[in-house]
Enzyme design. Sequence first.
Site, PDB file in Angstrom:
ATOM      1  N   TYR A 176      67.171 -14.584   8.959  1.00 61.56           N
ATOM      2  CA  TYR A 176      67.221 -13.467   9.904  1.00 61.56           C
ATOM      3  C   TYR A 176      68.139 -12.345   9.413  1.00 61.56           C
ATOM      4  O   TYR A 176      68.115 -11.255   9.961  1.00 61.56           O
ATOM      5  CB  TYR A 176      67.711 -13.936  11.284  1.00 61.56           C
ATOM      6  CG  TYR A 176      66.895 -15.027  11.928  1.00 61.56           C
ATOM      7  CD1 TYR A 176      65.652 -15.430  11.415  1.00 61.56           C
ATOM      8  CD2 TYR A 176      67.365 -15.680  13.063  1.00 61.56           C
ATOM      9  CE1 TYR A 176      64.923 -16.448  12.013  1.00 61.56           C
ATOM     10  CE2 TYR A 176      66.643 -16.686  13.673  1.00 61.56           C
ATOM     11  CZ  TYR A 176      65.427 -17.077  13.142  1.00 61.56           C
ATOM     12  OH  TYR A 176      64.716 -18.084  13.746  1.00 61.56           O
TER      13      TYR A 176
ATOM     14  N   HIS B 264      65.105 -25.064   7.803  1.00 62.14           N
ATOM     15  CA  HIS B 264      64.223 -24.143   8.516  1.00 62.14           C
ATOM     16  C   HIS B 264      62.753 -24.538   8.450  1.00 62.14           C
ATOM     17  O   HIS B 264      61.965 -24.178   9.323  1.00 62.14           O
ATOM     18  CB  HIS B 264      64.403 -22.726   7.958  1.00 62.14           C
ATOM     19  CG  HIS B 264      64.066 -21.652   8.938  1.00 62.14           C
ATOM     20  ND1 HIS B 264      64.662 -20.411   8.920  1.00 62.14           N
ATOM     21  CD2 HIS B 264      63.202 -21.615   9.980  1.00 62.14           C
ATOM     22  CE1 HIS B 264      64.176 -19.670   9.895  1.00 62.14           C
ATOM     23  NE2 HIS B 264      63.278 -20.367  10.539  1.00 62.14           N
TER      24      HIS B 264
END
Length: 330
Positions: free
Chosen positions: A99, A164
């Site tokens: 992000y 992730h």
Amino acid sequence: MTSSTHTSLYPTQVESNKPTKSAAVGHQPLQHPSKVGKIFNDTMTTSSDMLSRRVKLSNGLTTPQIHLGLYMMSGPETTRAVRAALAIGYRGFDCAQWYYNEREAGAAIRAFIAASSNTPVTRDDIFYTTKLRDNSTSYDAVRASIRRSVAACGLGHVDLFLLHSPCGGREARLASWRAVEDAVLEGQVTMGGVSNYGPRHVEELMASGPRVRPVVNQIEVHPFNTQTAIRDVCAKHGIVVEAYAPLARAMRFGHPTVVEMSRAYECTPAQLLVRWSIQHGFVTLPKSVKQERLVSNADVGGFDISNQDMEILDGLDEKFVTDWDPTDAP
């Protein structure tokens, strides 16, 4: 709290005894036996009450049931959203290396803690999650990556560190998990988990005899992508499901069933979908950068979705993916 026929194994630790609405679509509201005969205050459960609810994890620790997702937020947006969310009562924040806003998220949290004097908020009140961008067969590379994330947020430690995705292959997944385990054992990270793991990936990790067991699997899950196979294998191993994109990125707010139920329960489509997550026992991660939506997304304690309506919502599954789906990665 009611649920559908897919039984939740993860009851929330904190429940509210305040009154709720129930209005099944097309018929009279169902009774809720746990509430029959009880006397309640006139005040509905507020967003701050919902934000104080926590889910117990397999390691005995807890996490807020509602987190703010920080996906696709710029640095300035992250700063503003985290500050506003903390003021409202959010204590869980979901970040990731991918992000590119770990630094801003951590700085906003630290600034809020430093400024909170009348109602002190401490680091222990915050639950901060971040995620490894890429699995690697290099244990040392992953350990270094974890250390960079801890340093970037500046919070002293990361509460939950996730892989992730399962991308990269078996060797990379297991080497990366060993690095997470050592980060937990050395105190840089409090607990570890995975994200976007399909049933095969979960079974692979659990069969490896992990020294530290994953406490969550963060996956896209909402009524239009119910992920029952993944949820079942997580339940088998005591892994809590975290629901990202619980609002289906607003792409199904106009669905006739969502519209009708939202009217029946006198809530927004977003509130209906968050409530569906809550009643399934998920940790849910609605995302917004707007203060009014940060409030409304958490203001879901004033109603229960009936068993019948939960089943109707479950039946909307169309395997709808809003972003990516690596759950079948080799």
